[in-house]
Design an enzyme around this catalytic site. Structure first.
Site, short mmCIF file in Angstrom:
data_model
loop_
_atom_site.label_atom_id
_atom_site.label_comp_id
_atom_site.label_asym_id
_atom_site.label_seq_id
_atom_site.Cartn_x
_atom_site.Cartn_y
_atom_site.Cartn_z
N GLU A 172 0.85 -1.20 0.00
CA GLU A 172 0.00 0.00 0.00
C GLU A 172 0.88 1.24 0.00
O GLU A 172 1.78 1.38 0.84
CB GLU A 172 -0.90 0.00 1.24
CG GLU A 172 -1.72 1.24 1.44
CD GLU A 172 -2.48 1.21 2.75
OE1 GLU A 172 -3.07 2.25 3.10
OE2 GLU A 172 -2.48 0.17 3.44
N ASP B 290 0.38 5.09 0.46
CA ASP B 290 -0.53 6.18 0.80
C ASP B 290 0.03 7.49 0.26
O ASP B 290 0.91 8.11 0.85
CB ASP B 290 -0.71 6.28 2.31
CG ASP B 290 -1.49 5.11 2.89
OD1 ASP B 290 -2.35 4.58 2.17
OD2 ASP B 290 -1.23 4.73 4.04
N GLU C 178 -3.22 11.07 2.91
CA GLU C 178 -4.21 10.86 3.97
C GLU C 178 -4.33 12.20 4.67
O GLU C 178 -3.35 12.70 5.25
CB GLU C 178 -3.76 9.78 4.93
CG GLU C 178 -3.76 8.40 4.31
CD GLU C 178 -3.63 7.32 5.35
OE1 GLU C 178 -4.66 6.68 5.66
OE2 GLU C 178 -2.52 7.14 5.86
N HIS D 282 3.91 1.70 2.71
CA HIS D 282 3.72 0.52 3.57
C HIS D 282 4.14 -0.72 2.78
O HIS D 282 3.33 -1.27 2.01
CB HIS D 282 2.25 0.36 3.95
CG HIS D 282 1.68 1.42 4.82
ND1 HIS D 282 1.59 1.31 6.18
CD2 HIS D 282 1.12 2.62 4.51
CE1 HIS D 282 1.01 2.39 6.69
NE2 HIS D 282 0.72 3.20 5.68
#
Length: 519
Positions: free
Chosen positions: A230, A232, A235, A246
């Site tokens: 993942e 990101d 956010e 991640h």
């Protein structure tokens, strides 16, 4: 990043992931255009669409209208086990604006936090499609990803998240016989939290060991989780923002179970749940991001994320993730770290992650799961673009925008993440007080480093040239400017773009004759 398990629908029709296909509501994907850019700044429009994640959809019997999932429990007659449930239950089409508050126009997508109609819906998660049955797959090594965002109406406790997940291009349709719905109905989600609230994983219902959430009447968890890389990109709410890789030690979606998936040990899975984040407030600059600040969240702005490799090629090893902003025609360099004991840097590198984790006393699971190199493998394989808005039943979003852990000393390094009070973000409150909250993502563009924006301002939306989804057209728009911004490409073998650098930087060879950069 903390669990996205709060991304659930409050609806009497049931919030679940189905694998058969129902016929009550026709599935029509809202259109959303985006741009593919090339070196020099020419951009071409690609006509895409978005699809709602199947966790939000009505799941009912294949032969009628009986719910297969009620509240936060499965119907034990229809779903005695995962395979039988997948055969008995069908996921249906979605009324995007009416039920879910999802609207698009041109290159703009707006997600409404609470939608009240025949049923009450909370939040949503959508994916960018290449065509009716396939997700758009992005390979971002040695590329930059850019979008505009307006989150002026997104307060403390909410998260407008735009990120990439290493899902399967068809949602698992071809690999898993129990999945008859596929990407067309938003199946196959996974992320680095190995979420166990996913109702169907790899074509089977997650009914074994299922238990309802103690604080969410529509959510629960099963024995399985859906793990994958993942990234990101974003956010954020109007008070705080972070970008976070991640990595996982495996490629693609992996179904976890047993002790490695129970949640008893947060770091027992194949993925890094914490990531290595860059949050400007957490990294010592409280004046950088927020209402009236350097990046002013009272109005729309542009977010640029660059994925640099060790040899400046699309096959290299990910070595650095850089962040830039554009607002009101001005390029804004990312804030620099201002924490005693850490170097004053403004990007994510292996050295940054090592020093940050050490000083903050955080678990080094990012390094244990492969760090930037492993994240780069996922980016090289191709990942699906996810756009969402959600609230947090697990931690009230305090890990993003407040003091976290709440009992820690806010003056200790890494504890303060934003200006929001520790009393904010409670879903039972924010779903009432911020019911009208929205986030709008627009003007998505992808291309080589320096190609999606210019030093004079954000690249304007290209003209309405359309193509077969996923295929660039022959026409282009001209390069946006003759001056290259700092860190953009400015020369090298075959380069036809700007060769003059913005004030304060010069054009230098980086590591090879084919790539010169403004430094």
């Amino acid at each position: 990043m903390f669990p996205k398990s709060s991304l659930l629908i409050f609806a009497t029709l049931a919030a679940v992931r189905g694998q058969q296909v129902g016929t009550v509501t026709a599935e029509t994907h809202p259109s959303l255009s985006w741009s593919r850019c090339s070196a020099g700044g020419s951009c071409q429009t690609v006509q895409g669409s978005v699809v709602l994640d199947s966790n939000w959809r009505w799941l009912h019997t294949t032969t009628g209208y009986t719910n297969c999932y009620n509240g936060n429990s499965w119907d034990k007659t229809l779903c005695p086990d995962g395979a039988t449930c997948a055969a008995n239950c069908a996921v249906d089409g979605a009324d995007y604006p009416g039920t879910y508050g999802i609207t698009t126009t041109g290159n703009s997508l707006t997600l409404k936090f609470v939608t009240t109609g025949e049923n009450k819906n909370i939040g949503s998660r959508v994916y960018l499609m290449a065509n009716e049955t396939s997700y758009e797959m992005f390979k971002l090594l040695n590329q930059e990803f850019t979008f505009d965002v307006d989150l002026s109406k997104l307060p403390c406790g909410l998260n407008g998240a735009l990120y990439f997940s290493e899902m399967e291009v068809d949602g698992g349709l071809s690999k898993h016989p129990g999945n008859k719905a596929g990407a067309k109905y938003g199946t196959g989600y996974c992320d680095s939290q190995c979420p166990r609230d996913i109702k169907f994983i790899n074509g089977e219902a997650n009914v074994a060991g299922w238990g309802g959430s103690p604080n969410d009447t529509n959510a629960g968890t099963g024995s399985w989780g859906a793990c994958c890389n993942e990234m990101d990109i974003w956010e954020a709410n109007s008070a705080a923002a972070a970008y976070t890789p991640h990595p996982c030690s495996v490629s693609g979606i992996s179904r976890c179970e047993g002790p490695a998936c129970s949640g008893a040990d947060r770091y027992a899975t194949v993925c890094d749940p914490d990531g290595c984040d860059f949050n400007s407030y957490r990294m010592g600059d409280p004046s950088f991001y927020g209402p009236g600040k350097t990046v002013d969240t009272n109005s729309k702005f542009t977010v640029i994320t660059q994925f640099l490799t060790n040899n400046n090629s699309t096959t290299g090893t990910l070595s650095e993730i850089r962040r830039l902003y554009v607002q009101n025609g001005k390029v804004i360099q990312n804030s620099k770290v201002n924490v005693p004991g850490l170097d004053s840097v403004d990007s994510i590198t292996g050295a940054y992650c090592d020093s940050q984790k050490t000083l903050f006393g955080d678990t080094k699971d990012f390094q244990n799961k492969g760090g930037l190199a492993a994240m780069g493998k996922g980016l090289g394989n191709g990942m699906v673009l996810v756009m969402s808005v959600w609230d947090d039943h697990a931690a009230n979003m305090l890990w993003l925008d407040s003091t976290y852990p709440v009992e820690a000393d806010a003056s200790a390094p890494g504890v303060a993440r934003g200006t929001c009070a520790t009393s904010t973000g409670k879903p039972e409150e924010i779903e009432q007080s911020a019911a009208d909250a929205t986030v709008t993502y627009s003007n998505i563009r992808v291309g080589p480093i320096g190609s999606t924006y210019n030093s004079g301002g954000a690249v304007p939306p290209p003209p309405p040239v359309t193509t077969t989804p996923g295929t660039p057209p022959s026409s282009t728009v001209p390069a946006p400017a003759a001056t290259q911004t700092k860190y953009g490409q400015c020369g090298g073998t075959g380069w036809t773009g700007p060769t003059q650098c913005a004030a304060g930087s010069t054009c230098n060879g980086v590591s090879a004759p084919w790539y010169y950069q403004c430094l």
